[in-house]
Design an enzyme around this catalytic site. Structure first.
Site, short mmCIF file in Angstrom:
data_model
loop_
_atom_site.label_atom_id
_atom_site.label_comp_id
_atom_site.label_asym_id
_atom_site.label_seq_id
_atom_site.Cartn_x
_atom_site.Cartn_y
_atom_site.Cartn_z
N ASN A 1 2.20 1.25 2.86
CA ASN A 1 1.39 0.49 1.90
C ASN A 1 2.27 0.13 0.70
OD1 ASN A 1 -0.39 -0.43 -0.05
ND2 ASN A 1 -1.93 1.15 0.31
N HIS B 1 -3.97 -6.88 3.86
CA HIS B 1 -3.25 -5.85 3.11
C HIS B 1 -2.93 -4.72 4.07
CE1 HIS B 1 -2.09 -2.82 0.35
NE2 HIS B 1 -3.24 -2.18 0.34
N CYS C 1 -3.55 -3.38 -5.27
CA CYS C 1 -3.29 -3.89 -3.92
C CYS C 1 -3.83 -5.30 -3.70
CB CYS C 1 -3.87 -2.93 -2.87
SG CYS C 1 -3.15 -1.27 -2.94
#
Length: 323
Positions: A280, A250, A113
């Site tokens: 996500n 993020h 990520c």
């Protein structure tokens, strides 16, 4: 001095929209449960015939079109991804071929990520070193291919997509008033690898494996580390938190984002949020959010933007730039 400035952004989301109700038939969960704990309402899943490179190429073309550029004007391609088409070659070389580039260089970065933050840092270093004038930086993922559909703690969280940014060299005066990347902070700590990982790989199982996560512990690390890395990047840029116009985090979990903004004393009105529509998307998360905000006209020249992310490794970091 040379600064790495944003020329344009681009994005691509697969056509298939998967709403929370999709999971109710097979898991002990509900739309309300998912919204309350994550802020996610829907996400996109790639079609069966779409690979990560396909998504990345679409996002790259969008960024080139928005920047008034053709592929021949790009010197390098960096793709952040943890879900490559193949073990090798890199997704970036596939993007290079897909765009018709016959020069330059291309490579992938894998920091899960945090991958796009790492990729921005790499691109900035390449530009400042004179190795490239324009770099196409892409985050692209097909996380739907590595999910355990029986684990409600993970499979509800992730989606597929790709975002891209064209970074180009520009002259600056060397102070915090310059446009472009002004401060970077990168970190990792391999002692925490078991908190978020995929249980497969070439040298172990010979299979891709599925994602495993200890959600509560990842949450604690995220809240602690994200605000800290953002502050360190701001310090290196010589910019106060009060000068930040936009936090583009993020997009993992709305509660993590809100907690990070609170620790930075930033109101949620100055936070770009796409988690409700995208879920996500790992390394694609930040560039998708940047492209979404850019297309909406929210990011204006001269504004200070902070991006930050944490992912498996653990790896985390932040980039501060002036739009």
């Amino acid at each position: 001095m040379i600064r790495s400035t944003v020329r344009s952004t681009g994005m691509y989301l697969p056509e298939r929209i998967v709403r929370n109700a999709f999971f109710e038939a097979t898991l002990d969960t509900s739309d309300a449960w998912i919204r309350e704990r994550t802020g996610i309402e829907e996400r996109r899943f790639a079609a069966a015939d779409q690979a990560t490179s396909d998504l990345a190429i679409r996002a790259a073309r969008d960024a080139l079109d928005r920047g008034g550029l053709d592929a021949g004007e790009i010197d390098a391609v960096i793709v952040a991804t943890s879900t490559p088409d193949l073990t090798f070659p890199s997704v970036a070389t596939m993007v290079q071929a897909g765009l018709g580039m016959e020069r330059g260089f291309a490579y992938d970065i894998q920091a899960v990520c945090a991958g796009f933050v790492y990729a921005l840092a790499n691109a900035d270093a390449m530009i400042r070193a004179g190795l490239a004038r324009r770099v196409l930086v892409i985050g692209a993922e097909t996380f739907s291919r590595i999910l355990d559909w029986t684990d409600r703690g993970t499979c509800i969280l992730f989606g597929d997509g790709a975002g891209a940014v064209v970074l180009e060299a520009a002259e600056g005066s060397g102070d915090s008033a310059d446009r472009g990347i002004l401060g970077i902070d990168l970190n990792s700590d391999g002692r925490h690898r078991d908190l978020l990982y995929v249980d497969g790989g070439v040298a172990t199982t010979g299979k891709a494996g599925v994602l495993k996560m200890q959600g509560n512990l990842v949450f604690r690390h995220a809240v602690e580390k994200l605000a800290k890395t953002a502050h360190l990047a701001l310090d290196r840029a010589g910019i106060a938190t009060s000068e930040v116009d936009w936090l583009v985090p993020h997009q993992a979990n709305l509660r993590i984002i809100a907690a990070t903004a609170a620790r930075m004393d930033l109101p949620m009105e100055r936070v770009v949020l796409t988690v409700s529509q995208h879920g996500n998307t790992s390394a694609a998360s930040i560039p998708l959010a940047l492209a979404t905000a850019d297309a909406a006209g929210r990011l204006q020249p001269g504004q200070v933007v902070v991006t930050e992310a944490i992912g498996g490794g653990l790896a985390w970091g932040a980039v501060v730039l002036r739009w």
